[in-house]
Design an enzyme around this catalytic site. Structure first.
Site, short mmCIF file in Angstrom:
data_model
loop_
_atom_site.label_atom_id
_atom_site.label_comp_id
_atom_site.label_asym_id
_atom_site.label_seq_id
_atom_site.Cartn_x
_atom_site.Cartn_y
_atom_site.Cartn_z
N GLY A 1 10.78 -10.73 -38.21
CA GLY A 1 11.64 -11.73 -37.42
C GLY A 1 11.56 -11.68 -35.92
CB ILE B 1 -4.31 -5.43 -44.62
CG1 ILE B 1 -4.13 -5.66 -43.46
CG2 ILE B 1 -3.71 -6.62 -45.66
CD1 ILE B 1 -4.70 -6.76 -42.58
CB CYS C 1 3.50 -10.86 -48.45
SG CYS C 1 1.85 -11.72 -48.30
NE ARG D 1 1.88 -7.09 -48.03
CZ ARG D 1 2.43 -6.93 -46.72
NH1 ARG D 1 3.35 -5.77 -46.78
NH2 ARG D 1 2.65 -7.54 -45.75
NE ARG E 1 -6.73 -9.30 -45.47
CZ ARG E 1 -6.37 -9.89 -44.19
NH1 ARG E 1 -7.26 -9.68 -43.04
NH2 ARG E 1 -5.06 -10.29 -43.88
#
Length: 852
Positions: free
Chosen positions: A333, A358, A443, A449, A489
């Site tokens: 936030g 991650i 997520c 995720r 990734r």
């Protein structure tokens, strides 16, 4: 990765083999290795026989002679434009452990080991020059080279140039091209999956339909939208989206602004029977005070709560599943993100799954890999590990006991993360299946995720995704189309580019404690050049972790999946190798923009080709698959979600014997192959038996027909016999005596004083001119043929016989018996047939009494 079929081509006869002076002496064990000093490196060419081991368009860039420390095996190390290839000096064959695709290499380092000098050793003890290669597929390899030969430098520099190319086009996938594994359009396959979900499978997608924009079909609840056809709304979403039918494209464009990276809530999977959906998005941009709202976003999310099925009143419940820990969501936030408030969304409930990010997954896999390498039989330290001493085994030989606690796996935490993902996915599937509720999953960015949870929950809910074809559709939809950043990734080259740097995991345990790694007095050092491989902050084994979760479900439900664990391993190897174009780039937009699908081969076609070579008994097929046992959702109980190591993947390099722990499956597969061979032999025997039976039936039918023909012939013979008897009696009544000789001659003696005729008229039997019959007693053919020489000659004796013997013949040559037809001289019988009706009409006075 499968090797070429002709991999066993020998290099013994090659003219360009390494000279004896270039080889490492004493290769029996690591401690026995002695280094022979030479002043200048020996130049060498690529062995001619090596070409038989190379793939299409694969070229050798560098080579060096050394030892694979893990197995104490000497050989030649080749760097190609696709892989690091190790060829054994002894077997002349490729060693799988030492052969790794360049894109599968996570990092590599040059290491120099200086051993402690003994009391009788000089201070100039030669150092050991090593090359450490760490793979993304759980292997750590060490190569040793001879000092002062510059072979290690040649290999290392070639790796620097090729392992992480600066441009995407320099990858081997573009060099090899589509070849025979040409790719069809991924967008067509995605559209066909949408049509299946909507229940309009009768429509088939094609490139023309996609290009002209006529793919916007719908059912009662949902529709396919082209609002992102040009990727202007969201660059990481697919060109077509599944949306609620009640939401207009204008509202969609407004709602996307309230989600991170414009990844608004869209439908990933829907239940055609109940109307429940799995939806996905990124985090909402609620801000630090969590007070920001969007009417468009709230309306879009509320539209997921359609009416309940079966005539029930009211609308279904909505669960918003946040994959992050609650504290992480709150922390986001501060950067403008955050999580939803249930008070702002219709009939909703917020759930946090607590799955780590991650970076935690990356560090966890590093610790697991180092732990397995330390205690494996093929440890990269080259020393005898616990297993080599024979005093310890994996959990007493039981993988479950090995995985019982986190500490057993070196505090890696990997199985805890796997369990969290499995538990979250099972919870989502249960809400959809048991409550007919809709679930929105997100997520932070909605591509890590979120992809794990949505894809795994879909796999649990839909049996189609548990087939090989359905698994492909699932991966292409939830991972490729929805923008999982594979290049980032997996540490691959991307269009955005990140230079020459290889992603490197920030592990402090590159060399865990072992007899060699921390020998007193030894000084391991790393080359300064290895500093070019720094940590990549975006690398993470997210997709590998998801496939690991699939393998856990396969272990729990062995009858539910068409594919086997071996299929998942080969699939992962192909993904990590970058040999094909399917998993390149970070989004569908990038792959489409630069024509990756057309320029590179297709992974799915390659795997299909592998299975085609083995038929239904191929190792990719699950022998125990029985779809009738699991026709509906899989809802594993919480107690079943206790993951273990995936031996076929995690242990195949460090402990190959445990990787073959599926010995029962291997034996079963062998039995199935034997049964298949026996079934083929049985089918052949049954086919021959059927042919024999058919032949016998044909012979029986033929014999039956012959019997019928014979019976008919016998009846005709009996009839002819009776006719012959009648003719004989008729002729004898005229005063003729018939004698049939053994030579088949017929003699007729006529006794009469009315005219002067020869006493004997002989007619020869002709079976060709007259029908034959068989005497029931004599069984001899008899035929009487009286043939005049000339019908017009009045002196013909046959005519005289008829004229003198017939009482109805007048002197003028006429006949008193109308229509008698008794003198058909051209026929084969003496006509005595009479028209008895005409005979009855004769007058009693007519010609009975001859005049005086």
């Amino acid at each position: 990765m499968a090797m070429p079929r002709n991999r066993r081509t020998s290099l013994r006869d090659s003219d360009s083999r390494l000279g004896e002076s270039d080889k490492i002496e004493g290769v029996g064990s690591w401690d026995a290795i002695e280094w022979t000093k030479i002043d200048q490196p020996v130049s060498r060419t690529v062995p001619h026989g090596l070409s038989d081991f190379l793939y299409e368009a694969e070229e050798v860039l560098a080579e060096g002679y050394g030892v694979l420390v893990n197995t104490d095996e000497a050989g030649t190390l080749f760097v190609t434009n696709f892989r690091l290839l190790f060829l054994s000096e002894g077997s002349r064959d490729i060693i799988a452990l030492g052969t790794i695709p360049l894109s599968t290499i996570e990092k590599f380092n040059k290491i120099v080991i200086k051993q402690q000098s003994g009391p009788r050793q000089s201070d100039k003890t030669p150092t050991r020059r090593l090359l450490q290669v760490i793979g993304k597929d759980m292997r750590i390899i060490i190569f040793a080279f001879r000092p002062r030969t510059k072979q290690r430098r040649a290999v290392f520099e070639a790796l620097l140039r090729c392992a992480r190319p600066t441009r995407l086009w320099d990858l081997y996938a573009f060099s090899s091209g589509p070849s025979r594994f040409s790719n069809t359009s991924p967008r067509v396959r995605l559209m066909n999956e949408y049509l299946r979900l909507l229940g309009v499978e009768s429509h088939h997608s094609s490139l023309s339909i996609i290009e002209d924009g006529s793919f916007t079909l719908s059912n009662n609840w949902w529709r396919i939208s082209d609002v992102n056809a040009t990727y202007d709304m969201c660059a990481t979403y697919p060109f077509s989206l599944l949306l609620p039918k009640s939401i207009r494209d204008e509202d969609v464009l407004q709602a996307c602004k309230f989600r991170a990276r414009c990844r608004l809530p869209v439908i990933s999977w829907c239940d055609g029977r109940t109307g429940a959906v799995l939806a996905r998005s990124s985090q909402p941009l609620v801000g630090l005070m969590m007070n920001m709202r969007s009417n468009a976003d709230e309306n879009l999310v509320g539209a997921l709560c359609t009416e309940l099925p079966g005539g029930k009143r009211g609308r279904r419940k909505l669960y918003i599943a946040d994959a992050r820990p609650r504290k992480n969501a709150l922390a986001n936030g501060a950067m403008g993100g955050g999580s939803e408030s249930s008070s702002n969304y219709f009939q909703s409930e917020i759930v946090f799954f607590g799955i780590d990010n991650i970076h935690a997954m990356r560090e966890s896999l590093v610790r697991l890999r180092d732990y397995l390498d330390t205690h494996g039989t093929k440890s990269s330290d080259g020393m005898s590990s616990f297993l080599r001493h024979g005093g310890w085994t994996w959990g007493g030989g039981n993988l479950s006991s090995m995985s019982a606690s986190v500490s057993t796996l070196g505090d890696s935490g990997w199985l805890i993360h796997i369990q969290n993902v499995l538990a979250g996915s099972a919870w989502i599937a249960a809400r959809v299946a048991l409550e007919s509720a809709s679930v929105l999953v997100h997520c932070s960015d909605g591509w890590d995720r979120t992809s794990q949870l949505v894809a795994l929950a879909s796999l649990l809910l839909d049996p189609y995704y548990r087939t090989i074809k359905g698994f492909q559709a699932l991966v292409e939809k939830d991972w490729l189309a929805f923008g999982h950043p594979f290049s980032d990734r997996a540490g691959m080259a991307s269009l955005s580019g990140s230079g020459l740097e290889l992603p490197r995991q920030s592990s402090s345990t590159n060399f865990p404690s072992s007899p060699m790694r921390q020998t007193p007095g030894s000084f391991p050092s790393q080359s300064p050049m290895s500093n070019q491989t720094q940590t990549s902050n975006t690398y993470s084994p997210i997709f590998l972790q998801w496939v690991d979760c699939v393998s856990q479900l396969l272990r729990m439900y062995p009858f539910a999946f068409e594919f086997s664990s071996a299929y998942l391993v080969d699939f992962l190897d192909c993904t990590l190798s970058c040999r094909f174009g399917n998993f390149l780039c970070n989004s569908e937009k990038e792959r489409e923009q630069y024509g990756v699908s057309d320029a590179c081969g297709c992974l799915w076609m390659y795997l299909d080709d592998m299975r085609a070579s083995g038929g239904s008994s191929h190792v990719h097929y699950n022998l125990f698959y029985d779809p009738s046992k699991h026709e509906g959702p899989l809802l594993p109980p919480a107690a079943a979600l206790a993951p273990t190591l995936w031996p076929q993947f995690h242990l195949r390099w460090s402990c190959p014997s445990e990787a073959q722990a599926g010995e029962v499956e291997a034996q079963c597969r062998n039995l199935v192959e034997k049964i298949s061979h026996l079934q083929k032999a049985k089918d052949i025997a049954e086919s021959k038996a059927r042919e024999t039976i058919a032949t016998m039936e044909a012979v029986k039918a033929e014999i039956h027909n012959e019997k019928q023909v014979s019976s008919s012939a016998m009846n005709l013979a009996r009839k002819a016999n009776r006719e012959n008897d009648i003719i004989k009696r008729a002729i004898q009544s005229l005063g003729c005596r018939i004698h049939v000789s053994g030579s088949d001659d017929c003699t007729i003696n006529i006794e009469s004083n009315l005219i002067n005729l020869p006493e004997r008229i002989t007619s020869s039997l002709s079976t060709r001119e007259s029908p034959c019959s068989y005497d029931e007693k004599m069984d001899m053919p008899i035929s009487v043929a009286l043939t005049p020489d000339n019908n017009d000659v009045p002196e013909n004796p046959i005519l005289r016989v008829c004229e003198n013997l017939c009482p109805q013949r007048t002197r003028e040559g006429g006949c008193k018996w109308p229509d008698a037809s008794c003198a058909q001289l051209e026929s084969q019988f003496l006509g005595l047939r009479a028209n008895y009706d005409a005979f009855d009409r004769l007058s009693i006075y007519d010609s009975y009494f001859q005049p005086e």
